[in-house]
Scaffold this motif. Sequence first.
Motif, PDB file in Angstrom:
ATOM      1  N   GLN A  66       0.820  -1.199   0.000  1.00  0.00           N
ATOM      2  CA  GLN A  66       0.000   0.000   0.000  1.00  0.00           C
ATOM      3  C   GLN A  66       0.860   1.257   0.000  1.00  0.00           C
ATOM      4  N   ARG A  67       1.821   1.332   0.908  1.00  0.00           N
ATOM      5  CA  ARG A  67       2.657   2.529   1.012  1.00  0.00           C
ATOM      6  C   ARG A  67       3.564   2.681  -0.212  1.00  0.00           C
ATOM      7  N   ILE A  68       4.049   1.580  -0.736  1.00  0.00           N
ATOM      8  CA  ILE A  68       4.870   1.657  -1.950  1.00  0.00           C
ATOM      9  C   ILE A  68       4.060   2.260  -3.091  1.00  0.00           C
ATOM     10  N   TYR A  69       2.841   1.772  -3.300  1.00  0.00           N
ATOM     11  CA  TYR A  69       1.995   2.286  -4.381  1.00  0.00           C
ATOM     12  C   TYR A  69       1.648   3.755  -4.165  1.00  0.00           C
ATOM     13  N   LEU A  70       1.433   4.137  -2.919  1.00  0.00           N
ATOM     14  CA  LEU A  70       0.958   5.486  -2.635  1.00  0.00           C
ATOM     15  C   LEU A  70       2.055   6.554  -2.632  1.00  0.00           C
ATOM     16  N   VAL A  71       3.310   6.148  -2.759  1.00  0.00           N
ATOM     17  CA  VAL A  71       4.381   7.146  -2.865  1.00  0.00           C
ATOM     18  C   VAL A  71       4.117   8.077  -4.048  1.00  0.00           C
ATOM     19  N   ALA A  72       3.536   7.558  -5.116  1.00  0.00           N
ATOM     20  CA  ALA A  72       3.242   8.370  -6.303  1.00  0.00           C
ATOM     21  C   ALA A  72       2.249   9.488  -5.994  1.00  0.00           C
ATOM     22  N   ALA A  73       1.393   9.290  -5.009  1.00  0.00           N
ATOM     23  CA  ALA A  73       0.378  10.286  -4.639  1.00  0.00           C
ATOM     24  C   ALA A  73       0.461  10.584  -3.142  1.00  0.00           C
ATOM     25  N   VAL A  79      -1.192   7.646   4.799  1.00  0.00           N
ATOM     26  CA  VAL A  79      -0.445   6.522   5.377  1.00  0.00           C
ATOM     27  C   VAL A  79       0.999   6.860   5.751  1.00  0.00           C
ATOM     28  N   PHE A  80       1.414   8.112   5.553  1.00  0.00           N
ATOM     29  CA  PHE A  80       2.792   8.489   5.842  1.00  0.00           C
ATOM     30  C   PHE A  80       2.858   9.361   7.090  1.00  0.00           C
ATOM     31  N   THR A  81       3.916   9.173   7.874  1.00  0.00           N
ATOM     32  CA  THR A  81       4.116   9.980   9.080  1.00  0.00           C
ATOM     33  C   THR A  81       4.498  11.407   8.685  1.00  0.00           C
ATOM     34  N   ASP A  82       4.446  12.303   9.658  1.00  0.00           N
ATOM     35  CA  ASP A  82       4.855  13.686   9.393  1.00  0.00           C
ATOM     36  C   ASP A  82       6.319  13.748   8.971  1.00  0.00           C
ATOM     37  N   ARG A  83       7.147  12.926   9.579  1.00  0.00           N
ATOM     38  CA  ARG A  83       8.575  12.886   9.219  1.00  0.00           C
ATOM     39  C   ARG A  83       8.738  12.400   7.776  1.00  0.00           C
ATOM     40  N   GLU A  84       8.023  11.350   7.402  1.00  0.00           N
ATOM     41  CA  GLU A  84       8.093  10.847   6.031  1.00  0.00           C
ATOM     42  C   GLU A  84       7.572  11.876   5.039  1.00  0.00           C
ATOM     43  N   ARG A  85       6.502  12.551   5.397  1.00  0.00           N
ATOM     44  CA  ARG A  85       5.928  13.582   4.525  1.00  0.00           C
ATOM     45  C   ARG A  85       6.929  14.725   4.329  1.00  0.00           C
ATOM     46  N   ALA A  86       7.627  15.088   5.394  1.00  0.00           N
ATOM     47  CA  ALA A  86       8.647  16.142   5.286  1.00  0.00           C
ATOM     48  C   ALA A  86       9.767  15.701   4.342  1.00  0.00           C
ATOM     49  N   ALA A  87      10.180  14.450   4.444  1.00  0.00           N
ATOM     50  CA  ALA A  87      11.235  13.930   3.568  1.00  0.00           C
ATOM     51  C   ALA A  87      10.766  13.864   2.121  1.00  0.00           C
ATOM     52  N   LEU A  88       9.526  13.442   1.910  1.00  0.00           N
ATOM     53  CA  LEU A  88       8.988  13.361   0.549  1.00  0.00           C
ATOM     54  C   LEU A  88       8.818  14.759  -0.060  1.00  0.00           C
ATOM     55  N   ALA A  89       8.394  15.724   0.745  1.00  0.00           N
ATOM     56  CA  ALA A  89       8.266  17.106   0.259  1.00  0.00           C
ATOM     57  C   ALA A  89       9.635  17.668  -0.116  1.00  0.00           C
TER      58      ALA A  89
END
Length: 152
Positions: A66-73, A79-89
């Motif tokens: 699920q998380r692998i697929y949702l990286v695109a969106a 499903v991502f933590t605030d820390r992960e969202r900060a890294a992705l941004a």
Amino acid sequence: MTKVTDPFAASPQLMKQWMGASLAAEKGLEKSLVELVKIRSSILNACANCINMHTADARANGETEQRIYLVAAWHEAPVFTDRERAALAWTDALTRLSQGHTQKEARAALEAHFTPEEQVNLTLMINIINGWNRIAVGFDLWYEGGAPAKAA
């Protein structure tokens, strides 16, 4: 002139140093976060080789489908933590520099969730995965099971 089919064979010393820098930049960051960032950068750069490699690595390290697929969106996915969202941004901002300098908001989130050392390591890691994407796309590489081969 001959075609580059394996950068490690064509320039072994420099590629060994590049790999060393790649591994060093990941130190101190969670493996799951590292793979999410690598997947995101590879999606933005349309690097099929790296998407293939890093989704497999993420699965091997316990990441969910699920998380692998949702990286695109990731913006819309809860499903991502605030820390992960900060890294992705931060990944988006640095990978898309040519589309305009929009990193101020991303940097604020980065600073809220990462130590100064982690910020530097993450930034270097993002730059390195962007470099790997360019090597793979530029030389039309496809690595399946560790052996290089020309993309179909």
